[in-house]
Design a protein around this motif. Structure first.
Motif, PDB file in Angstrom:
ATOM      1  N   MET A  90      34.847  51.667 -15.182  1.00 28.52           N
ATOM      2  CA  MET A  90      34.254  50.662 -16.049  1.00 28.52           C
ATOM      3  C   MET A  90      32.899  50.206 -15.508  1.00 28.52           C
ATOM      4  O   MET A  90      31.950  50.019 -16.255  1.00 28.52           O
ATOM      5  CB  MET A  90      35.202  49.458 -16.137  1.00 28.52           C
ATOM      6  CG  MET A  90      35.016  48.622 -17.328  1.00 28.52           C
ATOM      7  SD  MET A  90      36.259  47.318 -17.494  1.00 28.52           S
ATOM      8  CE  MET A  90      37.410  47.537 -16.199  1.00 28.52           C
ATOM      9  N   LYS A  93      30.148  53.136 -15.720  1.00 31.94           N
ATOM     10  CA  LYS A  93      29.828  53.711 -17.028  1.00 31.94           C
ATOM     11  C   LYS A  93      28.367  53.468 -17.360  1.00 31.94           C
ATOM     12  O   LYS A  93      27.871  52.353 -17.298  1.00 31.94           O
ATOM     13  CB  LYS A  93      30.713  53.103 -18.110  1.00 31.94           C
ATOM     14  CG  LYS A  93      30.463  53.696 -19.472  1.00 31.94           C
ATOM     15  CD  LYS A  93      31.408  53.157 -20.500  1.00 31.94           C
ATOM     16  CE  LYS A  93      31.119  53.812 -21.829  1.00 31.94           C
ATOM     17  NZ  LYS A  93      32.044  53.400 -22.858  1.00 31.94           N
ATOM     18  N   SER A 102      22.462  48.240 -22.059  1.00 33.71           N
ATOM     19  CA  SER A 102      23.341  48.519 -20.929  1.00 33.71           C
ATOM     20  C   SER A 102      23.510  47.290 -20.048  1.00 33.71           C
ATOM     21  O   SER A 102      24.595  47.051 -19.510  1.00 33.71           O
ATOM     22  CB  SER A 102      22.841  49.719 -20.120  1.00 33.71           C
ATOM     23  OG  SER A 102      21.592  49.450 -19.545  1.00 33.71           O
ATOM     24  N   TYR A 105      25.876  44.974 -21.939  1.00 26.79           N
ATOM     25  CA  TYR A 105      27.211  45.562 -21.914  1.00 26.79           C
ATOM     26  C   TYR A 105      27.897  45.266 -20.581  1.00 26.79           C
ATOM     27  O   TYR A 105      29.022  44.787 -20.532  1.00 26.79           O
ATOM     28  CB  TYR A 105      27.132  47.077 -22.150  1.00 26.79           C
ATOM     29  CG  TYR A 105      28.442  47.785 -21.890  1.00 26.79           C
ATOM     30  CD1 TYR A 105      29.442  47.773 -22.851  1.00 26.79           C
ATOM     31  CD2 TYR A 105      28.675  48.439 -20.692  1.00 26.79           C
ATOM     32  CE1 TYR A 105      30.655  48.404 -22.616  1.00 26.79           C
ATOM     33  CE2 TYR A 105      29.878  49.067 -20.447  1.00 26.79           C
ATOM     34  CZ  TYR A 105      30.867  49.053 -21.411  1.00 26.79           C
ATOM     35  OH  TYR A 105      32.063  49.670 -21.163  1.00 26.79           O
ATOM     36  N   LYS A 106      27.192  45.564 -19.479  1.00 25.03           N
ATOM     37  CA  LYS A 106      27.788  45.327 -18.157  1.00 25.03           C
ATOM     38  C   LYS A 106      28.005  43.841 -17.911  1.00 25.03           C
ATOM     39  O   LYS A 106      29.004  43.454 -17.304  1.00 25.03           O
ATOM     40  CB  LYS A 106      26.936  45.954 -17.059  1.00 25.03           C
ATOM     41  CG  LYS A 106      27.075  47.462 -17.058  1.00 25.03           C
ATOM     42  CD  LYS A 106      26.521  48.107 -15.834  1.00 25.03           C
ATOM     43  CE  LYS A 106      26.816  49.602 -15.911  1.00 25.03           C
ATOM     44  NZ  LYS A 106      26.408  50.310 -14.727  1.00 25.03           N
ATOM     45  N   VAL A 109      31.210  43.012 -19.882  1.00 27.96           N
ATOM     46  CA  VAL A 109      32.392  43.640 -19.289  1.00 27.96           C
ATOM     47  C   VAL A 109      32.771  42.952 -17.977  1.00 27.96           C
ATOM     48  O   VAL A 109      33.937  42.614 -17.751  1.00 27.96           O
ATOM     49  CB  VAL A 109      32.162  45.157 -19.071  1.00 27.96           C
ATOM     50  CG1 VAL A 109      33.223  45.754 -18.167  1.00 27.96           C
ATOM     51  CG2 VAL A 109      32.142  45.877 -20.404  1.00 27.96           C
ATOM     52  N   PHE A 110      31.791  42.720 -17.116  1.00 38.39           N
ATOM     53  CA  PHE A 110      32.086  42.096 -15.829  1.00 38.39           C
ATOM     54  C   PHE A 110      32.532  40.648 -16.008  1.00 38.39           C
ATOM     55  O   PHE A 110      33.410  40.180 -15.293  1.00 38.39           O
ATOM     56  CB  PHE A 110      30.880  42.186 -14.886  1.00 38.39           C
ATOM     57  CG  PHE A 110      30.798  43.483 -14.149  1.00 38.39           C
ATOM     58  CD1 PHE A 110      31.074  43.543 -12.797  1.00 38.39           C
ATOM     59  CD2 PHE A 110      30.454  44.660 -14.796  1.00 38.39           C
ATOM     60  CE1 PHE A 110      31.005  44.745 -12.099  1.00 38.39           C
ATOM     61  CE2 PHE A 110      30.386  45.861 -14.122  1.00 38.39           C
ATOM     62  CZ  PHE A 110      30.665  45.911 -12.768  1.00 38.39           C
ATOM     63  N   LEU A 112      34.189  39.456 -18.610  1.00 35.19           N
ATOM     64  CA  LEU A 112      35.573  39.528 -19.089  1.00 35.19           C
ATOM     65  C   LEU A 112      36.532  39.904 -17.967  1.00 35.19           C
ATOM     66  O   LEU A 112      37.637  39.357 -17.873  1.00 35.19           O
ATOM     67  CB  LEU A 112      35.685  40.518 -20.251  1.00 35.19           C
ATOM     68  CG  LEU A 112      35.058  40.057 -21.559  1.00 35.19           C
ATOM     69  CD1 LEU A 112      35.097  41.180 -22.595  1.00 35.19           C
ATOM     70  CD2 LEU A 112      35.751  38.818 -22.100  1.00 35.19           C
ATOM     71  N   CYS A 113      36.127  40.807 -17.105  1.00 34.17           N
ATOM     72  CA  CYS A 113      36.968  41.167 -15.957  1.00 34.17           C
ATOM     73  C   CYS A 113      37.177  39.966 -15.045  1.00 34.17           C
ATOM     74  O   CYS A 113      38.279  39.745 -14.529  1.00 34.17           O
ATOM     75  CB  CYS A 113      36.350  42.316 -15.175  1.00 34.17           C
ATOM     76  SG  CYS A 113      36.452  43.905 -16.007  1.00 34.17           S
TER      77      CYS A 113
END
Length: 190
Positions: A90, A93, A102, A105-106, A109-110, A112-113
């Motif tokens: 993940m 990517k 990008s 996106y990161k 994602v980070f 949410l993690c």
């Protein structure tokens, strides 16, 4: 030196050195160690600014608030979480689009993690305090629904935008180039 910023395949060979050899464990460890402490330093600064902001706002109401140690501890833990996620599929990517997409996106994602990691942490702490899964869930739901948690999530999200913008830029043009651009004196173009 010319760089194609849309060529995201530059870093697919991140385990290969410039001379074409595979990186040793020592080289990989050194890179991860340095990256971790850069993450911690950046996050400590950002969280320190947030704690200072909070302190100054509360000072207007004559409320003492000094949790700078918490800022460092959170940055210490969050830096490790970011490093771990970064080592997964993940985190590695690469999106074949422009850097702004990008980066966002990161960032998403980070963030949410981190919400997931924080929820797990709160659940485990709640469970150990109460010895009941139901009460731990109540504590977790209360924690996730507070204004302070939502504000801290906003701070993390916004701190990740420049963080990942630099990481994505370094991924595309190289870490050495970024360091040279920011920290080495350039001769004036005549």
């Amino acid at each position: 030196m010319k760089f194609n910023i849309y060529n995201f395949n530059i870093t697919t060979m991140s385990d290969i050195t410039i001379d074409g050899k595979k990186k040793s464990f020592k080289e990989k460890f050194k890179e991860e160690f340095i990256e971790y402490w850069i993450n911690v330093a950046y996050l400590t600064f950002y969280f320190g600014v947030f704690v200072t902001y909070k302190r100054l706002i509360l000072a207007q109401y004559e409320i003492d608030f000094e949790e700078y140690g918490t800022a460092f501890f959170n940055a210490f833990v969050l830096g490790k979480v970011v490093s771990i996620i970064g080592m997964t599929k993940m985190g590695k990517k690469n999106i074949n689009t422009n850097l702004s997409v990008s980066t966002l996106y990161k960032t998403a994602v980070f963030t949410l993690c981190l919400v997931v990691f924080n929820a797990l942490e709160e659940f485990v702490v709640g469970y150990f305090k109460t010895s009941s899964a139901q009460e731990a869930i109540v504590i977790l739901s209360h924690h996730l629904g507070t204004h302070e948690y939502l504000a801290s999530l906003l701070v993390v999200f916004t701190s990740f935008i420049p963080f990942f913008a630099f990481k994505e830029l370094a991924r595309v043009i190289g870490h050495k180039t970024i360091i040279d651009l920011f920290f080495k004196r350039k001769e004036a173009d005549l």
